[in-house]
Write an enzyme that holds these catalytic residues in place. Structure first.
Site, short mmCIF file in Angstrom:
data_model
loop_
_atom_site.label_atom_id
_atom_site.label_comp_id
_atom_site.label_asym_id
_atom_site.label_seq_id
_atom_site.Cartn_x
_atom_site.Cartn_y
_atom_site.Cartn_z
N HIS A 50 37.07 63.63 28.54
CA HIS A 50 38.31 64.94 27.50
C HIS A 50 38.66 63.57 26.28
O HIS A 50 38.87 63.02 25.94
CB HIS A 50 40.12 65.07 29.05
CG HIS A 50 38.86 65.28 30.00
ND1 HIS A 50 38.99 66.15 30.84
CD2 HIS A 50 38.07 64.42 31.24
CE1 HIS A 50 38.44 66.31 32.44
NE2 HIS A 50 38.33 65.25 32.50
N GLU A 119 40.23 60.57 30.08
CA GLU A 119 40.75 60.69 28.93
C GLU A 119 41.21 60.00 27.52
O GLU A 119 41.21 59.15 27.77
CB GLU A 119 42.29 61.42 29.21
CG GLU A 119 42.36 62.70 30.69
CD GLU A 119 42.22 64.12 29.96
OE1 GLU A 119 42.29 63.89 28.83
OE2 GLU A 119 42.26 64.68 30.86
#
Length: 276
Positions: A50, A119
């Site tokens: 992500h 992330e």
């Protein structure tokens, strides 16, 4: 005397059993682990990449509140400690993190249940004159990601085709990590899938890369590879699926249009990694 000998023999057998390889002595019981079932599969099968679409402080606050979470967060420029970049682990790998949301990959839903999420601090995209412009990832951030991803892949024996973008598993909602994420560079390091150039050329078969092809035929290929494609999808939704695939495997042009090069890449991936 005979009863004493029998009890002594039984005690001796129990002690021997407890010392055997594969027999674990617990408080109040023993576990015999010497007969593992064949129908057993690892829970973690997917690695999802992500971007946060915000700065580090806001990203950290968001990922540690009560609504969303991810296993790891890597700063844009990771601080160095003893010559090594520092990565934040927010959720232990044996626990579920809420990073994938409503998702689908290779026939499976509830991807949160079977995945590790990483992330990357990155601003994502901005629109200028109706065109999305993505922010590049720093080399130091990618250099920190590589050893982490390698370890996760090795730990759970994650297949290359199951190292995915958030956009791959949720193309109607997400763009991350976007077309500037260096998937080809990572694939060269053993992280994720990438088509063989020779196979792409074979399936392209001399056609112009941007020659139009049948959208339904291309979507069938993408569905077979792993993307969520359904008969009731609107043209706009179909375009989002094609665009997600292009951002991952043909980042030079991710317009969502069905063309010969996109088709050839999908065919080359299916040949190399099989159907989902």
């Amino acid at each position: 005397m005979k009863r004493f000998l029998t009890l002594a023999l039984l005690a001796s057998l129990l002690v021997g059993c407890a010392g055997e390889k594969g027999v674990i002595d617990k408080n109040g019981y023993q576990l015999d682990t010497r007969h593992p079932a064949q129908a057993a599969y690892p829970r973690v099968k997917v690695l999802v990449i992500h971007y946060t679409a915000d700065d580090f402080d806001v990203s950290l606050a968001t990922l540690t509140d009560k609504h969303v979470s991810s296993h790891y967060l890597i700063p844009d420029v990771p601080p160095m400690h003893n010559g090594k970049p520092r990565i934040w682990q927010l959720v232990p790998e044996d626990k579920l993190a809420w990073h994938a949301g409503i998702s689908f990959w290779r026939g499976a839903t509830r991807i949160n249940d079977t995945s590790i999420g990483i992330e990357l601090e990155n601003r994502g995209w901005q629109k200028t004159a109706g065109v999305k412009h993505f922010v590049p990832f720093s080399p130091s951030q990618i250099n920190a990601l590589i050893p982490l991803a390698k370890e996760i892949i090795a730990r759970y024996d994650i297949q290359p085709q199951n190292v995915v973008a958030h956009a791959d598993i949720a193309p109607q909602r997400k763009d991350d990590p976007g077309p500037l994420f260096p998937w080809q560079q990572l694939a060269a390091q053993g992280i994720g899938a990438w088509p063989d150039a020779g196979s792409v050329a074979f399936y392209l078969n001399g056609r112009s890369p941007y020659q139009s092809v049948d959208t339904a035929g291309l979507l069938d290929l993408l569905s077979r590879y792993g993307y969520d494609v359904t008969p009731e999808m609107t043209p706009a939704q179909q375009k989002r699926v094609i665009m997600a695939f292009q951002m991952h495997f043909r980042p030079a042009l991710w317009n969502g249009v069905a063309d010969a090069q996109t088709q050839a890449i999908a065919e080359a991936l299916l040949e190399k990694y099989g159907q989902g």
